[in-house]
Every structure is written in structure tokens, then in C-alpha cells.
Write a protein that holds these residues in place. Structure first.
Motif, short mmCIF file in Angstrom:
data_model
loop_
_atom_site.label_atom_id
_atom_site.label_comp_id
_atom_site.label_asym_id
_atom_site.label_seq_id
_atom_site.Cartn_x
_atom_site.Cartn_y
_atom_site.Cartn_z
N GLN A 27 0.83 -1.20 0.00
CA GLN A 27 0.00 0.00 0.00
C GLN A 27 0.88 1.26 0.00
OE1 GLN A 27 -2.34 0.74 3.58
NE2 GLN A 27 -4.12 1.12 2.26
N ASN A 28 1.89 1.28 0.84
CA ASN A 28 2.78 2.45 0.92
C ASN A 28 3.59 2.66 -0.35
OD1 ASN A 28 1.92 3.09 3.52
ND2 ASN A 28 3.52 1.86 4.48
N ARG A 29 3.90 1.58 -1.03
CA ARG A 29 4.73 1.70 -2.24
C ARG A 29 3.93 2.00 -3.49
NH1 ARG A 29 9.22 -2.59 -4.48
NH2 ARG A 29 9.91 -1.27 -6.17
N TYR A 30 2.80 1.34 -3.67
CA TYR A 30 2.07 1.45 -4.94
C TYR A 30 0.71 2.14 -4.85
CZ TYR A 30 5.47 -1.90 -6.71
OH TYR A 30 6.63 -2.52 -7.08
N PHE A 31 0.18 2.32 -3.66
CA PHE A 31 -1.17 2.85 -3.51
C PHE A 31 -1.21 4.04 -2.55
CE2 PHE A 31 -1.51 -1.60 -4.68
CZ PHE A 31 -2.42 -1.57 -5.73
N LYS A 32 -0.20 4.91 -2.63
CA LYS A 32 -0.13 6.07 -1.74
C LYS A 32 -1.33 7.00 -1.91
CE LYS A 32 4.85 6.16 -1.40
NZ LYS A 32 6.09 6.87 -1.72
N ASP A 33 -1.87 7.05 -3.12
CA ASP A 33 -3.00 7.94 -3.41
C ASP A 33 -4.34 7.25 -3.23
OD1 ASP A 33 -1.20 9.98 -4.02
OD2 ASP A 33 -1.10 9.38 -6.12
N GLY A 34 -4.35 6.07 -2.63
CA GLY A 34 -5.60 5.34 -2.41
C GLY A 34 -5.75 4.20 -3.39
N GLY A 35 -6.89 3.57 -3.33
CA GLY A 35 -7.18 2.46 -4.23
C GLY A 35 -7.03 1.09 -3.59
N LEU A 36 -6.43 1.05 -2.40
CA LEU A 36 -6.29 -0.22 -1.70
C LEU A 36 -6.68 -0.01 -0.24
CD1 LEU A 36 -5.38 -3.19 -1.74
CD2 LEU A 36 -3.09 -2.39 -1.09
N ASP A 37 -7.81 -0.58 0.13
CA ASP A 37 -8.29 -0.50 1.50
C ASP A 37 -8.02 -1.83 2.19
OD1 ASP A 37 -9.39 2.10 1.21
OD2 ASP A 37 -11.14 1.23 0.22
N ILE A 38 -7.25 -1.78 3.27
CA ILE A 38 -6.94 -2.98 4.05
C ILE A 38 -7.81 -2.97 5.30
CG2 ILE A 38 -5.14 -4.26 5.27
CD1 ILE A 38 -3.11 -2.72 3.47
#
Length: 85
Positions: A27-38
Motif C-alpha cells: 500500500q505504501n509503495r504502490y497505492f499512496k494515493d488510495g485504491g487499496l483499503d486494508i
């Protein structure tokens, strides 16, 4: 994309903590702008129905993955989002 990780006792014993660590790195590497909710879920009910050998359990947009391994789950997320290198 919503990724639910079971953090119940059995799944935690079988590695869901490691799964969460890897997902947070992803998430921190590829989804900084959102799009992945854990989402941490207390129980997804799989071990009660299918047995402890199917833990840890992860759900990606409602699709259950049993005996989940961090690398496989991260690769599946990347594939589904079109971010595979």
C-alpha cells in the motif's frame, strides 16, 4: 479494492500478521494515493466451516483466498490493479 484480512486467533497464529505487514508495504509503495483499503476482520468464518488448515484467510473484493501467502496475495492485487511490472 478492498482487502480483508482475518485477524482471528487461528489466522493470526498461521501468519495473518505477516500478511498485514506485507500488504501495508504494498500500500505504501504502490497505492499512496488510495485504491487499496486494508480491513482487519475479526473472523471470516472459514476455519469454522473448512478447518484450521485453510488459514490464514484473505478476501479480495469478496473473493476468499484460503491458506493465503503474502507473496501470492500481493501478486494478485497487483495483477487485478494492472500494476504488474
Amino acid at each position: 479494492m478492498e482487502v480483508k484480512v482475518c485477524v482471528g486467533a487461528r489466522c493470526t497464529m498461521m501468519g495473518s500478521s505477516n500478511m498485514l505487514d506485507e500488504l501495508e508495504r504494498l500500500q505504501n509503495r504502490y497505492f499512496k494515493d488510495g485504491g487499496l483499503d486494508i480491513v482487519h476482520k475479526n473472523c471470516l468464518g472459514v476455519c469454522k466451516e473448512q478447518g484450521i488448515e485453510h488459514t490464514p484467510v484473505v478476501s479480495i473484493d469478496g473473493e476468499l483466498i484460503t491458506s493465503a501467502k503474502p507473496q501470492e496475495v500481493c501478486e494478485e492485487i497487483m495483477r487485478r490493479t494492472g500494476k504488474m511490472d
